[in-house]
Design an enzyme around this catalytic site. Structure first.
Site, PDB file in Angstrom:
ATOM      1  N   GLU A  32      62.130  20.518  41.551  1.00  0.00           N
ATOM      2  CA  GLU A  32      61.584  19.300  40.929  1.00  0.00           C
ATOM      3  C   GLU A  32      61.505  19.449  39.410  1.00  0.00           C
ATOM      4  O   GLU A  32      61.493  20.574  38.892  1.00  0.00           O
ATOM      5  CB  GLU A  32      60.164  19.058  41.459  1.00  0.00           C
ATOM      6  CG  GLU A  32      59.910  17.804  42.220  1.00  0.00           C
ATOM      7  CD  GLU A  32      60.307  16.476  41.604  1.00  0.00           C
ATOM      8  OE1 GLU A  32      61.134  16.403  40.683  1.00  0.00           O
ATOM      9  OE2 GLU A  32      59.752  15.467  42.061  1.00  0.00           O
ATOM     10  N   ASP A  33      61.444  18.324  38.713  1.00  0.00           N
ATOM     11  CA  ASP A  33      61.231  18.382  37.267  1.00  0.00           C
ATOM     12  C   ASP A  33      59.757  18.646  36.955  1.00  0.00           C
ATOM     13  O   ASP A  33      59.428  19.492  36.146  1.00  0.00           O
ATOM     14  CB  ASP A  33      61.725  17.095  36.574  1.00  0.00           C
ATOM     15  CG  ASP A  33      61.189  15.809  37.198  1.00  0.00           C
ATOM     16  OD1 ASP A  33      60.452  15.872  38.220  1.00  0.00           O
ATOM     17  OD2 ASP A  33      61.507  14.723  36.679  1.00  0.00           O
ATOM     18  N   ASP A  80      53.016  16.411  39.286  1.00  0.00           N
ATOM     19  CA  ASP A  80      51.956  15.754  38.521  1.00  0.00           C
ATOM     20  C   ASP A  80      50.738  15.567  39.440  1.00  0.00           C
ATOM     21  O   ASP A  80      49.957  16.493  39.624  1.00  0.00           O
ATOM     22  CB  ASP A  80      52.546  14.432  38.007  1.00  0.00           C
ATOM     23  CG  ASP A  80      51.674  13.688  37.023  1.00  0.00           C
ATOM     24  OD1 ASP A  80      50.873  14.326  36.330  1.00  0.00           O
ATOM     25  OD2 ASP A  80      51.790  12.450  36.944  1.00  0.00           O
ATOM     26  N   PHE A  98      52.616  12.714  28.396  1.00  0.00           N
ATOM     27  CA  PHE A  98      53.758  12.216  29.139  1.00  0.00           C
ATOM     28  C   PHE A  98      55.017  12.826  28.536  1.00  0.00           C
ATOM     29  O   PHE A  98      55.248  12.742  27.334  1.00  0.00           O
ATOM     30  CB  PHE A  98      53.827  10.686  29.101  1.00  0.00           C
ATOM     31  CG  PHE A  98      54.839  10.145  30.060  1.00  0.00           C
ATOM     32  CD1 PHE A  98      54.574  10.085  31.416  1.00  0.00           C
ATOM     33  CD2 PHE A  98      56.085   9.716  29.608  1.00  0.00           C
ATOM     34  CE1 PHE A  98      55.525   9.614  32.321  1.00  0.00           C
ATOM     35  CE2 PHE A  98      57.043   9.238  30.501  1.00  0.00           C
ATOM     36  CZ  PHE A  98      56.758   9.190  31.861  1.00  0.00           C
ATOM     37  N   ARG A 140      66.637  10.716  29.903  1.00  0.00           N
ATOM     38  CA  ARG A 140      66.980  11.870  30.754  1.00  0.00           C
ATOM     39  C   ARG A 140      68.046  12.756  30.127  1.00  0.00           C
ATOM     40  O   ARG A 140      68.158  13.936  30.449  1.00  0.00           O
ATOM     41  CB  ARG A 140      67.514  11.400  32.110  1.00  0.00           C
ATOM     42  CG  ARG A 140      66.513  10.645  32.967  1.00  0.00           C
ATOM     43  CD  ARG A 140      67.068  10.522  34.377  1.00  0.00           C
ATOM     44  NE  ARG A 140      66.439   9.468  35.166  1.00  0.00           N
ATOM     45  CZ  ARG A 140      65.358   9.622  35.913  1.00  0.00           C
ATOM     46  NH1 ARG A 140      64.734  10.780  35.934  1.00  0.00           N
ATOM     47  NH2 ARG A 140      64.868   8.615  36.605  1.00  0.00           N
TER      48      ARG A 140
HETATM   49  P1  IMP Z   1      53.579  12.986  41.250  1.00  0.00           P
HETATM   50  O1  IMP Z   1      53.852  12.363  42.583  1.00  0.00           O
HETATM   51  O2  IMP Z   1      52.450  12.279  40.538  1.00  0.00           O
HETATM   52  O3  IMP Z   1      53.353  14.467  41.307  1.00  0.00           O
HETATM   53  O4  IMP Z   1      54.801  12.674  40.333  1.00  0.00           O
HETATM   54  C1  IMP Z   1      55.931  13.362  40.346  1.00  0.00           C
HETATM   55  C2  IMP Z   1      57.071  12.573  39.738  1.00  0.00           C
HETATM   56  O5  IMP Z   1      56.629  11.644  38.739  1.00  0.00           O
HETATM   57  C3  IMP Z   1      58.004  13.508  39.031  1.00  0.00           C
HETATM   58  O6  IMP Z   1      59.046  13.902  39.866  1.00  0.00           O
HETATM   59  C4  IMP Z   1      58.504  12.680  37.873  1.00  0.00           C
HETATM   60  O7  IMP Z   1      59.649  11.954  38.256  1.00  0.00           O
HETATM   61  C5  IMP Z   1      57.415  11.710  37.576  1.00  0.00           C
HETATM   62  N1  IMP Z   1      56.582  12.170  36.431  1.00  0.00           N
HETATM   63  C6  IMP Z   1      55.358  12.723  36.462  1.00  0.00           C
HETATM   64  N2  IMP Z   1      54.921  13.060  35.232  1.00  0.00           N
HETATM   65  C7  IMP Z   1      55.920  12.700  34.396  1.00  0.00           C
HETATM   66  C8  IMP Z   1      56.084  12.817  32.963  1.00  0.00           C
HETATM   67  O8  IMP Z   1      55.239  13.329  32.211  1.00  0.00           O
HETATM   68  N3  IMP Z   1      57.257  12.335  32.470  1.00  0.00           N
HETATM   69  C9  IMP Z   1      58.240  11.781  33.239  1.00  0.00           C
HETATM   70  N4  IMP Z   1      58.126  11.681  34.576  1.00  0.00           N
HETATM   71  C10 IMP Z   1      56.984  12.128  35.139  1.00  0.00           C
HETATM   72 MG    MG Z   2      61.021  13.192  39.682  1.00  0.00          MG
END
Ligand code: IMP
Ligand code: MG
Length: 188
Positions: free
Chosen positions: A96-97, A100, A150, A163
């Protein structure tokens, strides 16, 4: 761009080399070849660099989910593309990138487990621990993020833009405004 660079090209190279070596060492003696799974689209840049440093035979696959709009998680996760490869009895490493709130990764782990792998492991470029809502364990972490910034670049997007940048930066309020304008103008 007025925000701070969080990772430059050299730091990305260092991180992917370190993680690639750890992953290779950990999965080298698996009975069956592991499957490295990139989560589209955010992890693609990271996945490509990481793979160059994984020196064991492995399969690659991709999965796609969607959950984000702008700088906020919508909370609703949709499976856009499922795994194509048969992962039964293999280690699946999800790449994953950023983790969060943890909602997406928790969904992914549960989903991948329905494919009956031997085990599921998680590798993420960024771990934004303070934002965690759903507890998930990340086996390999490139960098921890301690604030609530962010991030944009190197796979991470603002409404799908940014991206392609070869580095990652923490967007300042001005940067977010600029990206928002770009997106709105382009959507007209
Ligand atoms: P989560 O479900 O809240 O953990 O979100 C995960 C996904 O949200 C990641 O795979 C990202 O695609 C996106 N995301 C979360 N934080 C960021 C950020 O700071 N920048 C860009 N995308 C984010
Ligand atoms: Mg993602």
């Amino acid at each position: 761009m007025t925000g701070k660079i969080v990772l430059n090209k050299e730091q990305i190279e260092e991180i992917t080399a370190k993680l690639g070596k750890q992953i290779s060492d950990d999965l080298r003696n698996d009975k069956k070849l592991p499957v490295i799974v990139g989560v589209m689209k955010g992890s693609l840049n990271f996945m490509m660099d990481l793979l160059k440093h994984i020196d064991i035979p492995c399969y690659t696959d991709y999965i796609q989910i969607s959950s984000y709009s702008g700088t906020r998680s919508t909370g609703v996760i949709k499976l856009v593309k499922d795994l194509s490869y048969d992962c039964r009895g293999r280690t699946v490493l999800i790449v994953e990138d950023i983790v969060d709130t943890g909602n997406s990764m928790s969904y992914l782990i549960k989903h991948v487990k329905t494919h009956a792998p031997e085990q599921v492991k998680v590798c993420t470029l960024f771990d934004k621990k303070p934002a965690r809502v759903t507890d998930v364990h990340c086996d390999y972490v490139g960098q921890e993020i301690t604030g609530n910034e962010f991030l944009i670049g190197y796979g991470l997007d603002y409404n799908e833009i940014g991206r392609n940048l070869p580095y990652v930066f923490a967007a300042s309020p001005e940067d977010v405004e600029e990206y928002k304008k770009l997106f709105e103008q382009d959507s007209k």
